[in-house]
Write a protein that holds these residues in place. Structure first.
Motif, PDB file in Angstrom:
ATOM      1  N   UNK A 110       5.132 -19.956 -13.731  1.00 42.29           N
ATOM      2  CA  UNK A 110       3.935 -21.009 -13.652  1.00 42.29           C
ATOM      3  C   UNK A 110       2.818 -20.140 -12.892  1.00 42.29           C
ATOM      4  N   UNK A 111       1.559 -20.821 -13.191  1.00 42.40           N
ATOM      5  CA  UNK A 111       0.364 -20.180 -12.500  1.00 42.40           C
ATOM      6  C   UNK A 111       0.553 -20.003 -10.966  1.00 42.40           C
ATOM      7  N   UNK A 112       1.151 -20.994 -10.291  1.00 44.18           N
ATOM      8  CA  UNK A 112       1.096 -20.975  -8.803  1.00 44.18           C
ATOM      9  C   UNK A 112       2.885 -20.966  -8.313  1.00 44.18           C
ATOM     10  N   UNK A 113       3.048 -20.317  -7.636  1.00 41.58           N
ATOM     11  CA  UNK A 113       4.511 -20.134  -7.172  1.00 41.58           C
ATOM     12  C   UNK A 113       4.517 -20.576  -5.748  1.00 41.58           C
ATOM     13  N   UNK A 114       5.275 -21.787  -5.476  1.00 39.76           N
ATOM     14  CA  UNK A 114       5.602 -22.176  -3.798  1.00 39.76           C
ATOM     15  C   UNK A 114       7.220 -21.581  -3.670  1.00 39.76           C
TER      16      UNK A 114
ATOM     17  N   UNK B 142      -0.328 -17.008  -6.046  1.00 40.54           N
ATOM     18  CA  UNK B 142      -0.767 -16.738  -7.459  1.00 40.54           C
ATOM     19  C   UNK B 142       0.555 -16.091  -7.960  1.00 40.54           C
ATOM     20  N   UNK B 143       0.772 -16.392  -9.194  1.00 33.88           N
ATOM     21  CA  UNK B 143       2.074 -15.759  -9.943  1.00 33.88           C
ATOM     22  C   UNK B 143       1.920 -14.279 -10.013  1.00 33.88           C
ATOM     23  N   UNK B 144       0.761 -13.655 -10.167  1.00 31.91           N
ATOM     24  CA  UNK B 144       0.839 -12.203 -10.214  1.00 31.91           C
ATOM     25  C   UNK B 144       1.116 -11.522  -8.907  1.00 31.91           C
ATOM     26  N   UNK B 145       0.708 -12.321  -7.822  1.00 32.46           N
ATOM     27  CA  UNK B 145       1.018 -11.547  -6.368  1.00 32.46           C
ATOM     28  C   UNK B 145       2.578 -11.779  -6.076  1.00 32.46           C
ATOM     29  N   UNK B 146       2.985 -13.182  -6.428  1.00 31.99           N
ATOM     30  CA  UNK B 146       4.374 -13.205  -6.249  1.00 31.99           C
ATOM     31  C   UNK B 146       5.530 -12.060  -6.893  1.00 31.99           C
TER      32      UNK B 146
ATOM     33  N   UNK C 192      -0.852  -4.017  -2.292  1.00 33.70           N
ATOM     34  CA  UNK C 192       0.270  -4.679  -2.833  1.00 33.70           C
ATOM     35  C   UNK C 192       0.486  -4.397  -4.310  1.00 33.70           C
ATOM     36  N   UNK C 193      -0.863  -4.501  -5.053  1.00 38.86           N
ATOM     37  CA  UNK C 193      -0.680  -4.319  -6.443  1.00 38.86           C
ATOM     38  C   UNK C 193      -0.474  -3.079  -6.824  1.00 38.86           C
ATOM     39  N   UNK C 194      -1.241  -1.829  -6.360  1.00 42.88           N
ATOM     40  CA  UNK C 194      -0.778  -0.632  -6.683  1.00 42.88           C
ATOM     41  C   UNK C 194       0.551  -0.087  -6.192  1.00 42.88           C
ATOM     42  N   UNK C 195       0.828  -0.554  -4.960  1.00 44.18           N
ATOM     43  CA  UNK C 195       2.355   0.032  -4.666  1.00 44.18           C
ATOM     44  C   UNK C 195       3.595  -0.586  -5.602  1.00 44.18           C
ATOM     45  N   UNK C 196       3.099  -1.815  -6.003  1.00 42.85           N
ATOM     46  CA  UNK C 196       4.299  -2.591  -6.907  1.00 42.85           C
ATOM     47  C   UNK C 196       4.140  -1.924  -8.366  1.00 42.85           C
ATOM     48  N   UNK C 197       2.913  -1.383  -8.690  1.00 39.17           N
ATOM     49  CA  UNK C 197       3.072  -0.486 -10.114  1.00 39.17           C
ATOM     50  C   UNK C 197       3.506   0.898  -9.880  1.00 39.17           C
ATOM     51  N   UNK C 198       3.542   1.409  -8.604  1.00 37.96           N
ATOM     52  CA  UNK C 198       3.755   2.646  -8.469  1.00 37.96           C
ATOM     53  C   UNK C 198       5.238   2.544  -8.454  1.00 37.96           C
ATOM     54  N   UNK C 199       6.185   1.653  -7.612  1.00 39.27           N
ATOM     55  CA  UNK C 199       7.544   1.757  -7.706  1.00 39.27           C
ATOM     56  C   UNK C 199       8.088   1.156  -9.320  1.00 39.27           C
ATOM     57  N   UNK C 200       7.358   0.640 -10.084  1.00 38.63           N
ATOM     58  CA  UNK C 200       7.809   0.420 -11.373  1.00 38.63           C
ATOM     59  C   UNK C 200       7.806   1.715 -12.212  1.00 38.63           C
TER      60      UNK C 200
ATOM     61  N   UNK D  87      -5.177 -11.470   1.646  1.00 39.52           N
ATOM     62  CA  UNK D  87      -3.906 -12.164   1.917  1.00 39.52           C
ATOM     63  C   UNK D  87      -3.071 -12.140   0.700  1.00 39.52           C
ATOM     64  N   UNK D  88      -1.737 -11.989   0.544  1.00 41.36           N
ATOM     65  CA  UNK D  88      -1.126 -11.993  -0.729  1.00 41.36           C
ATOM     66  C   UNK D  88      -0.885 -13.536  -1.092  1.00 41.36           C
ATOM     67  N   UNK D  89      -0.833 -14.179  -0.121  1.00 39.02           N
ATOM     68  CA  UNK D  89      -0.453 -15.811  -0.306  1.00 39.02           C
ATOM     69  C   UNK D  89      -1.113 -16.696   0.694  1.00 39.02           C
ATOM     70  N   UNK D  90      -1.021 -17.913   0.506  1.00 35.09           N
ATOM     71  CA  UNK D  90      -1.427 -19.057   1.293  1.00 35.09           C
ATOM     72  C   UNK D  90      -0.262 -19.377   2.119  1.00 35.09           C
ATOM     73  N   UNK D  91      -0.222 -19.120   3.479  1.00 39.76           N
ATOM     74  CA  UNK D  91       0.697 -19.615   4.341  1.00 39.76           C
ATOM     75  C   UNK D  91       0.230 -21.126   4.923  1.00 39.76           C
TER      76      UNK D  91
END
Length: 620
Positions: A105-109, A117-121, A289-297, A57-61
């Motif tokens: 911040x370490x966590x993003x709501x 987690x910040x990096x996934x946000x 998600x991480x790889x696609x984000x780095x690709x579009x950057x 999961x990318x986040x906790x729903x």
């Protein structure tokens, strides 16, 4: 209150039950410590978001938790009820380690229901902003008469009725900076790309002004894309300089971005963008998600991005279901009136028009191919694939059991003590041809004729056990000798990229005698240019025997025939997407071995990956 009973005993129970891992607990304690608060609520939130990301999961729903007891087994001394959504908000907003969107911040709501987690946000935000902006942009100075002529040449009229969705996809790719082409097996995604590139390159003012890059998540998928494009471009009715500009080489995404050994960073990024104007990414469902984000950057300003894939396939192994989120899976997309009018004027194709004038910018960028050129209306594989995708388990079973269907069949999964004898016939018929081939090139052709696909990695019906069983069957029939780990004929699957020697996740090799020194064995691999490369076995990166492979590892591959071994009991990985993906790997024939209750339960179960990407892209 709920947190009054979050004690060490309950934490240990969560560890013992496998609900939380040591890493989850360590992260939760770290967050609590640096917050400066002794907050059981924060501890629990941090542990749960760590658990969620480890599960893909990318986040906790938070809304999905639904106030259910966290400890519900009989061994627990007491249950641990989770807080309500309002309580979660109070807990998170009062913590110094939790921030809102944009806070470092370490966590993003997100203020609603999602905790990241910040990096996934940041990954999700980067990708959503890029896709939204790129989808909203159009290609300036399109030569309409030239495009109309190109469409007529490359997509001649046929007698079939209905919309030509390949033509629609080609039109989108030419007039938009972003296009997603989704389609099931045999819908012609890879060969369509050659026509699309020809149309785009014909629009280029000068040769060489539109540099093209082809890439895929695995080496195997990249090789298949390269081969399909090279074959298709030769038959195109387009100028020779256009054919020459359609690149002859595809690579893995990691190699394209310039992966650095031992580093999560790439050589190409926002500050050092890729030197290409057109990027085509195949098998996009496998990209996390991480790889696609780095690709579009790393995509330069103004460049085009074309994604190919099957939105109904399994999601990536790592976090996210990016292609599904981009395609807004399970929703039927209709196009804007302006786009529909432009399409009809250039191509003569009519499509459904949305009455919603406030739709997402992606509305005119996503095309679902609907015609299979591999499976006709009588194909059992085609019928079963459609039934599985619709969640019709009974219908899928009826097709597989039908005496009139010849390319797919259902067999009851044998008991473990009978599996060896039941496998013998298909193992010998499937693997004997390549093991007895004298020519290495012929061996590589024949090894793609058959493969055993497993739902699980471990257990009596998993890849590890089945590979051992296959080896013993082949040894008993004198086709291999198991006197050493490396033996003539052993198929190996690379599972980790090695950029120094050029072997990548998904590459298949065969251990054979070295023609130059016949007494020594080498691992041979077939390159995308159809040449053989050889390596000492000890030099190979992380790998495994590949008579049987998981359905996950088979993505990006196609086989003439396959045996799909499903689990003998329900499992979190036994989902509709896994069953569909396993069936779709075969071009001409597949046997499915399973237990009917387990199969029907798996068809009901969907792969769900919590994220906010679909909402960010489609909700307006």
């Amino acid at each position: 209150m709920f947190f009054m009973i979050l004690n060490e005993k309950n934490i240990q129970t969560l560890l013992d039950n496998g609900f939380l891992s040591e890493l989850d607990i360590h992260f939760a304690r770290f967050m609590t410590r640096i917050s400066g608060q002794d907050s059981p609520g924060l501890f629990l939130a941090a542990a749960l978001v760590s658990r969620a990301t480890s599960q893909g999961h990318v986040c906790l729903d938070l809304s999905s938790l639904n106030e259910m007891p966290l400890l519900s087994d009989d061994s627990a001394a007491e249950t641990l009820p989770l807080p309500s959504l309002d309580e979660w908000r109070d807990i998170l907003l009062s913590s110094s380690v939790v921030g809102g969107p944009g806070d470092f911040r370490p966590l993003v709501f997100d203020g609603k229901t999602r905790l990241y987690l910040y990096r996934y946000w940041e990954y999700e935000k980067t990708l959503a902003e890029f896709l939204t902006a790129t989808a909203a942009s159009v290609v300036e100075k399109t030569d309409a008469p030239l495009l109309r002529d190109g469409m007529s040449r490359l997509f001649p009229k046929t007698t079939s009725h209905g919309t030509d969705w390949q033509k629609v996809a080609a039109f989108v790719s030419v007039v938009k900076k972003f296009c997603v082409i989704s389609g099931g097996p045999g819908t012609g995604k890879s060969t369509l790309i050659a026509k699309i590139l020809a149309l785009i390159l014909e629009q280029a003012p000068q040769p060489g002004e539109d540099r093209v890059a082809l890439a895929a998540p695995t080496g195997k998928a990249a090789a298949r894309l390269q081969e399909a494009v090279n074959q298709a471009k030769e038959g195109l009715c387009t100028p020779e300089h256009v054919k020459a500009a359609i690149v002859p080489e595809a690579s893995t995404i990691h190699r394209l971005l310039g992966a650095m050994k031992g580093s999560p960073y790439f050589r190409h990024n926002k500050e050092n963008p890729l030197p290409f104007h057109i990027l085509v990414i195949d098998e996009a469902s496998m990209v996390d998600l991480a790889l696609m984000s780095k690709l579009v950057r790393a995509i330069p300003s103004g460049a085009r991005l074309i994604l190919l894939g099957d939105r109904d396939q399994l999601a990536s192994v790592e976090a996210g279901a990016v292609l599904g989120d981009i395609c807004n899976t399970d929703h039927i997309n209709s196009f804007s009136g302006t786009f529909g009018n432009n399409l009809y004027e250039i191509t003569g194709e009519s499509i459904d028009i949305s009455r919603d004038t406030t739709g997402s910018p992606l509305q005119d960028c996503v095309v679902q191919l609907r015609k299979s050129y591999r499976f006709d209306t009588e194909s059992g594989i085609g019928k079963v694939s459609m039934a599985v995708n619709k969640g019709d388990g009974d219908g899928a079973l009826d097709h597989m059991k039908s005496p009139t269907v010849h390319d797919i069949s259902w067999r009851t999964l044998p008991a473990t003590h009978k599996l060896h004898s039941r496998l013998k016939e298909c193992v010998l018929s499937g693997y004997k041809p390549y093991l007895t081939a004298e020519d290495p090139f012929e061996a590589f052709r024949l090894i793609e004729q058959f493969r055993i696909l497993c739902a699980l990695r471990k257990g009596p019906y998993g890849v590890v056990a089945v590979n051992q069983m296959v080896e013993h069957i082949l040894e008993d029939n004198k086709l291999i000798k198991l006197d050493r780990p490396w033996y003539k004929g052993r198929p190996v699957l690379i599972v980790k990229n090695d950029y120094e020697i050029g072997l990548f996740n998904g590459d298949i090799g065969i251990v054979l005698p070295d023609p130059e020194t016949p007494s020594e064995l080498r691992a041979f691999f077939l390159s995308s240019d159809r040449t053989l490369r050889k390596f000492p076995p000890f030099r190979l990166p992380e790998h495994e025997t590949a008579y049987a492979m998981t359905v996950h590892k088979s993505q990006g591959s196609e086989f003439e025939k396959a045996l799909l071994l499903l689990a003998d009991r329900t499992s979190p990985v036994m989902t509709r997407e896994l069953i569909y993906t396993g069936i779709a790997r075969s071009k001409k024939g597949v046997e499915v071995w399973g237990r009917e209750p387990v199969f029907l339960e798996g068809i009901k179960k969907r792969t769900f990956r919590a994220s906010g990407l679909s909402h960010a892209l489609w909700e307006r």
